[in-house]
Design an enzyme around this catalytic site. Structure first.
Site, mmCIF file in Angstrom:
data_model
loop_
_atom_site.group_PDB
_atom_site.id
_atom_site.type_symbol
_atom_site.label_atom_id
_atom_site.label_comp_id
_atom_site.label_asym_id
_atom_site.label_seq_id
_atom_site.Cartn_x
_atom_site.Cartn_y
_atom_site.Cartn_z
ATOM 1 N N ASP A 82 0.818 -1.199 0.000
ATOM 2 C CA ASP A 82 0.000 0.000 0.000
ATOM 3 C C ASP A 82 0.860 1.262 0.000
ATOM 4 O O ASP A 82 1.929 1.301 0.605
ATOM 5 C CB ASP A 82 -0.898 -0.013 1.243
ATOM 6 C CG ASP A 82 -1.826 1.173 1.323
ATOM 7 O OD1 ASP A 82 -2.695 1.283 0.447
ATOM 8 O OD2 ASP A 82 -1.667 1.985 2.248
ATOM 9 N N GLU A 140 1.107 -0.610 -5.173
ATOM 10 C CA GLU A 140 0.130 0.449 -5.422
ATOM 11 C C GLU A 140 0.941 1.735 -5.530
ATOM 12 O O GLU A 140 1.266 2.362 -4.526
ATOM 13 C CB GLU A 140 -0.898 0.553 -4.294
ATOM 14 C CG GLU A 140 -1.988 1.558 -4.607
ATOM 15 C CD GLU A 140 -2.448 2.368 -3.403
ATOM 16 O OE1 GLU A 140 -3.452 3.068 -3.524
ATOM 17 O OE2 GLU A 140 -1.787 2.325 -2.352
#
Length: 728
Positions: A393, A446
């Site tokens: 993330d 990401e």
């Protein structure tokens, strides 16, 4: 015992309580010292021996015995008139070896979870739990838990030299024991802290760590043996993203294991991606503000319950990807923040220690022990829980020193640039370590910028002068943003924004991409996928179906968030989860919702069966435009290939107009007879909720040039639909 040493011991400031407590050789025999605050009496018991100890002061009980050797003894301690049999933690040598301590200090302990934390073990034929914690700046550390009424006075830990590690073996403690560390900071302040390496926790809002020992027996040997046979970028890779607590609210890991694998397998997805599983105090963060990096959230069960879920998914042929959050952590004063009274896990520089967007703290990725804590954590999930992939993330927030920071709130690197060199090195080490230790695992970034080399090997230098980050895949945030922008426009205006659907092919092979329609795109006013499209209800559903058909044919792996597979119109809520009632047969529009779900099932079936759609995702040879410029028609046509295998032709019409006798150029086919193309997918079929405009008969190739090709076919293009054609 001297008063000053006893004072330090009682205050929790003594670095070596084992030097004072327990049994020690003295002139004339053995000195026995036991610290048991609030005890009425303490007795030493051994074979053929029972000796009452005398209280010296404040719970310190002592005796001197004329014995040449330390007997195999235990303690009989009386509280409130009740006698308890207890082991003496201070009769044991350190249980952590010099190699472990050296690797921890070097930041190279790849199985750190085996050295630190709470471990049930046997020492000198005595079973108990070893507790170890890294707190290098603490003046003292004590162990508190339900076994000592949360008073750590009698369980002071010893410091193991310059390593910064504190250790204590407590006989008799086992799985289920709740505990925390009482940490005394350099300034004398005290706090009760959850174990950073805890492998189990209480269920939030409770915050204690819990001793655990796995008893799970894995049954996924065949999956584990085969998962490394083909790399992710050259494999079918279709992901169903799930927020476990809300997929079916109220279900535990084991209950989910009875439903989720069958559901995902029925729809044909190859993987599930689980939003963060590691324990987090605030459910509203969806797991993205982690407090216990080594513990699956107790909201749904224990660690073995989560292992059972992963095992069942593997047995159903489903890979498991887990969201992982190594960028930042919350400020809770019982967790990682200022853990030993100093900035330990967070960045040392207060200017950059806090993340401006999320109100969290930024990890100090340049510190050996912190980097080790995170790298080992990535390995931990893959080795201990058989996780098949880590989706990392907020990578962009790690890579750039000035991410979301105005001038004056960040400091350039040693070369004067904005790249975070510590974070780059950390990500490279994480990827290299995971790929080396865990064959078949894929890491996914990401990353929302044009950073060069996210999926490039770490030893290859990019245009920024740095090596590749070493990820296996990267989320294609540009494709997601552009295509959803196009989707939201009225068809009459789409011709002016045609490039929003074609621009992705300009950079499609710069990285190994995954196309994400994730949870982030269906919350906070962004609307669900079907609700982004304009028009009436039918047009919205048709547009969503056409978009999914376009997405599954476009180069790149696929990811779809739960609820979008049946086109729910409302945004996702972590409190209630997907709107499953839309699939109820008693609901009037079930054909639409069930039809979209049937379409997703068929998309996955065809996708997995046609290597043209995935084998060359990362190679220009796998894609060619037929017509990228039909802006006035709102159509896009292209062909997908897989080496010598049969091609697949895709045509998407984002106009609500049926186009009759629509001619497109087609690839050459071997042989002298005219080629035939048959419709293998049409998102406008009645079974999907469409209008039923199809091409039921094979389409015969004509020697009429079109789109730069010597042959072409003519077909009927349904409105707001995607059609796939295959030779035959």
């Amino acid at each position: 015992m001297a008063d000053d040493e006893l004072d330090a011991l009682l205050d929790g400031r003594h670095h070596d309580p084992h030097a004072l407590l327990g049994a020690h050789h003295v002139r004339g025999g053995l000195a026995i010292r036991v610290l048991r605050p609030y005890a009425q009496a303490v007795c030493l018991a051994a074979p053929g021996l029972r000796v009452d100890l005398v209280e010296q002061r404040d719970g310190l009980f002592t005796a001197q015995l004329p014995l040449p050797e330390v007997p195999d003894y235990h303690l009989l301690v009386t509280y409130d008139g009740q006698e308890h049999t207890l082991g003496d933690p201070y009769r044991f040598l350190p249980t952590l070896g010099e190699l472990d301590l050296h690797l921890i200090s070097e930041g190279r302990h790849e199985r750190l979870w085996e050295a630190l934390g709470a471990h049930v073990t046997t020492v000198d034929q005595v079973t108990g739990t070893r507790f170890t914690v890294w707190a290098p700046n603490a003046r003292g550390v004590r162990l508190a838990g339900d076994f000592n009424h949360w008073n750590g006075t009698g369980h002071a830990m010893r410091s193991l030299g310059a390593s910064g590690v504190w250790e204590l073996f407590v006989p008799g403690l086992g799985p289920g024991t709740r505990y925390k560390y009482e940490v005394i900071g350099p300034d004398g302040t005290r706090s009760l802290r959850a174990d950073p390496m805890a492998r189990a926790t209480e269920c939030p809002p409770a915050t204690a760590s819990v001793v655990t020992a796995s008893m799970h027996v894995w049954s996924d040997q065949e999956w584990m043996r085969r998962r490394a046979e083909r790399p992710a970028h050259a494999s079918p890779f279709s992901v169903y993203e799930v927020h476990l607590p809300s997929w079916r609210p109220g279900l535990t890991y084991r209950q989910l294991a009875e439903q989720l694998p069958d559901y995902v397998a029925d729809l044909g997805f190859t993987h599930v991606e689980l939003m963060p599983i590691a324990e987090h105090p605030f459910g509203g963060s969806w797991g993205y503000q982690v407090s216990s990096y080594y513990a699956p959230t107790a909201r749904l069960g224990g660690p073995d319950d989560f292992r059972y879920l992963v095992d069942r998914l593997h047995q159903a042929g489903i890979g498991v990807i887990m969201d992982w959050v190594p960028a930042h952590f919350p400020k809770d004063d019982w967790a990682l923040a200022h853990f030993d009274g100093t900035r330990l896990y967070e960045h040392q520089d207060p200017v950059v220690a806090e993340h401006p967007d999320w109100g969290t703290l930024v990890f100090d990725h340049g510190r050996n022990e912190v980097r080790n804590f995170l790298v080992a954590n990535a390995v931990y999930w893959c080795e201990e829980f058989h996780i098949d992939g880590l989706r990392v993330d907020a990578v962009a927030s790690m890579l750039y020193l000035d991410y979301s920071r105005p001038y004056g709130q960040w400091r350039p690197n040693a070369h004067g640039g904005r790249e975070n060199l510590d974070a780059v090195a950390f990500l490279q080490e994480t990827n290299a370590t995971v790929y080396r230790r865990c064959p078949g695992v894929v890491t996914i970034a990401e990353e929302s910028t044009a950073w060069d080399g996210v999926t490039r090997a770490t030893h290859h230098t990019g245009s920024n002068g740095l090596g590749g980050l070493g990820f296996g895949l990267k989320w294609n945030m540009g494709w997601m943003h552009d295509s959803l922008q196009y989707l939201s426009r009225d068809p009459v205006h789409r011709r002016h924004h045609h490039h929003e659907m074609t621009f992705s092919m300009v950079y499609a092979y710069s990285e190994n991409y995954c196309l994400p329609i994730s949870h982030d795109e269906v919350v906070h006013g962004k609307r669900a996928l079907v609700s982004k499209a304009p028009g009436d209800w039918w047009q919205r559903r048709a547009t969503a179906r056409a978009y999914l058909g376009f997405m599954w044919a476009h180069p790149g792996k696929k990811l779809l968030f739960m609820g979008q597979e049946f086109a729910q119109g409302g945004e996702w809520s972590h409190d209630r989860g997907p709107d499953w009632w839309l699939l109820d047969p008693d609901y009037g529009a079930e054909a639409d919702h069930r039809g979209v779900r049937d379409l997703v099932r068929e998309l996955n079936r065809l996708y997995r069966a046609n290597p043209a759609l995935w084998a060359l995702d990362s190679s220009p040879e796998g894609f060619a435009w037929i017509d990228a410029d039909a802006a006035e028609d709102n159509t896009f046509s292209f062909v997908r290939r897989a080496g010598d295998g049969p091609p697949l032709l895709c045509l998407s019409n984002f106009s609500p107009v049926v186009r009759h006798d629509y001619r497109i150029g087609v690839p050459d086919q071997p042989g002298d007879t005219p080629g035939r193309w048959r419709e293998v997918l049409n998102t406008d079929r009645l079974v999907y909720g469409g209008s039923g405009v199809t091409n039921p008969e094979p389409l015969v190739t004509a020697a009429l040039p079109a789109h730069g090709r010597p042959a072409s076919i003519s077909l009927t293009v349904p409105p707001l639909a995607t059609v796939w054609l295959s030779p035959g």
